[in-house]
Design an enzyme around this catalytic site. Structure first.
Site, PDB file in Angstrom:
ATOM      1  N   PHE A 177       0.837  -1.199   0.000  1.00 39.19           N
ATOM      2  CA  PHE A 177       0.000   0.000   0.000  1.00 39.19           C
ATOM      3  C   PHE A 177       0.870   1.247   0.000  1.00 39.19           C
ATOM      4  O   PHE A 177       2.047   1.217   0.365  1.00 39.19           O
ATOM      5  CB  PHE A 177      -0.955   0.007   1.203  1.00 39.19           C
ATOM      6  CG  PHE A 177      -0.265   0.094   2.539  1.00 39.19           C
ATOM      7  CD1 PHE A 177      -0.032   1.326   3.140  1.00 39.19           C
ATOM      8  CD2 PHE A 177       0.149  -1.057   3.207  1.00 39.19           C
ATOM      9  CE1 PHE A 177       0.602   1.415   4.371  1.00 39.19           C
ATOM     10  CE2 PHE A 177       0.782  -0.979   4.437  1.00 39.19           C
ATOM     11  CZ  PHE A 177       1.012   0.258   5.021  1.00 39.19           C
ATOM     12  N   CYS A 178       0.261   2.353  -0.429  1.00 39.58           N
ATOM     13  CA  CYS A 178       0.928   3.656  -0.442  1.00 39.58           C
ATOM     14  C   CYS A 178      -0.151   4.732  -0.315  1.00 39.58           C
ATOM     15  O   CYS A 178      -1.317   4.418  -0.087  1.00 39.58           O
ATOM     16  CB  CYS A 178       1.763   3.832  -1.701  1.00 39.58           C
ATOM     17  SG  CYS A 178       0.842   3.608  -3.239  1.00 39.58           S
ATOM     18  N   THR A 179       0.214   5.982  -0.467  1.00 40.77           N
ATOM     19  CA  THR A 179      -0.720   7.076  -0.192  1.00 40.77           C
ATOM     20  C   THR A 179      -1.895   7.111  -1.160  1.00 40.77           C
ATOM     21  O   THR A 179      -3.054   7.098  -0.747  1.00 40.77           O
ATOM     22  CB  THR A 179       0.007   8.429  -0.227  1.00 40.77           C
ATOM     23  OG1 THR A 179       1.156   8.373   0.609  1.00 40.77           O
ATOM     24  CG2 THR A 179      -0.911   9.548   0.244  1.00 40.77           C
ATOM     25  N   CYS A 184       2.539   2.026  -5.511  1.00 39.23           N
ATOM     26  CA  CYS A 184       2.212   0.599  -5.525  1.00 39.23           C
ATOM     27  C   CYS A 184       2.180   0.040  -6.941  1.00 39.23           C
ATOM     28  O   CYS A 184       2.464  -1.139  -7.151  1.00 39.23           O
ATOM     29  CB  CYS A 184       0.872   0.366  -4.845  1.00 39.23           C
ATOM     30  SG  CYS A 184       0.956   0.541  -3.071  1.00 39.23           S
ATOM     31  N   ILE A 206      -4.136   4.652   0.548  1.00 37.24           N
ATOM     32  CA  ILE A 206      -4.622   4.935   1.900  1.00 37.24           C
ATOM     33  C   ILE A 206      -5.753   5.955   1.879  1.00 37.24           C
ATOM     34  O   ILE A 206      -6.745   5.823   2.609  1.00 37.24           O
ATOM     35  CB  ILE A 206      -3.473   5.454   2.781  1.00 37.24           C
ATOM     36  CG1 ILE A 206      -2.338   4.441   2.851  1.00 37.24           C
ATOM     37  CG2 ILE A 206      -3.975   5.789   4.190  1.00 37.24           C
ATOM     38  CD1 ILE A 206      -1.012   5.036   3.298  1.00 37.24           C
TER      39      ILE A 206
END
Length: 248
Positions: A177-179, A184, A206
């Site tokens: 996961f990433c912002t 990703c 996220i």
């Protein structure tokens, strides 16, 4: 009551032959519509986050789609009381998210999306390894429970971490996961190109997860770091208390 500011984030991995030719056109449209933020252009695509009225940011998005001849764009919109950016910048880059891996075909090698509604159940399975692809200073602000922190200072260090931890990841289901999703796309592509088969990532990142789930199961711990004047947002995507960057 004044209209809230729309913050639009968009990226697409699409071939752009002459990305530098798009810069003056995007600056013209964006400034004419009082849009602020940053748009990165490269031969591999575009990545932008910019704010303004809802109508204005969507006009810039439509211009991006037209200039790059694509409809396949990952888009996320949320809202703020004021502009989180101070001016509009359009920049030419080698990569729209810098990983420093040559000849990585993101459209050929890509992890499988996990929808936000299914994420909590998926990452709590015993046979799943959860990896936070963001940098250490972002992880310190908040992350998912039990997620591995690669302790990177920049995303360019992630490939080395992946190589060093190849045995740890081998044969596992890997959830990343990433912002907002773009890192990703590249990190799952990297792992797939290395031979890892079961590679997954959180669709929309996220920010989309918090919007859709409100962190109802409390698996997200802390706040989410963002790259604008807000610096971090809470579960409801409002600026997190104590993080707002004061204007000089």
């Amino acid at each position: 009551m004044s209209e809230k500011i729309a913050i639009l984030s968009a990226y697409s991995f699409v071939n752009i032959e002459e990305p530098e030719s798009l810069i003056p056109k995007l600056l013209f449209v964006g400034k004419r519509k009082y849009v602020k933020g940053t748009i990165l252009l490269s031969k591999e695509g575009f990545n932008g986050s910019f704010s303004g009225s809802y109508e204005s940011v969507n006009l810039v998005l439509e211009e991006l789609k037209k200039l790059t001849n694509t409809k396949d764009v990952n888009v996320k919109i949320n809202y703020s009381e004021i502009h989180p950016f101070q001016k509009l910048k359009v920049r030419l880059k080698k990569e729209i998210v810098a990983m420093n891996v040559d000849n990585l075909n993101v459209n050929l090698f890509k992890g499988e999306y996990i929808e936000t509604k299914d994420w909590d159940e998926f990452i709590t399975k015993q046979d799943v390894i959860v990896v936070d692809t963001r940098n250490d200073y972002e992880v310190e602000v908040g992350t998912f429970k039990a997620a591995i922190n690669p302790y990177t200072e920049t995303f360019k260090q992630f490939p080395a971490w992946a190589e060093q931890n190849a045995e740890l990841l081998k044969g596992k289901k890997i959830a990343m996961f990433c912002t907002g999703g773009i890192r990703c796309e590249k990190s799952t592509s990297l792992l797939k190109s290395m031979g890892h088969e079961e590679v997954y990532h959180l669709k929309g990142g996220i920010l989309q997860y918090l919007e859709d789930t409100q962190n109802k199961n409390n698996l997200w711990q802390g706040e989410c770091f963002v790259f604008d004047d807000r610096r971090a947002v809470a579960d409801d995507l409002a600026p997190a208390e104590g993080y707002w960057l004061e204007r000089k």
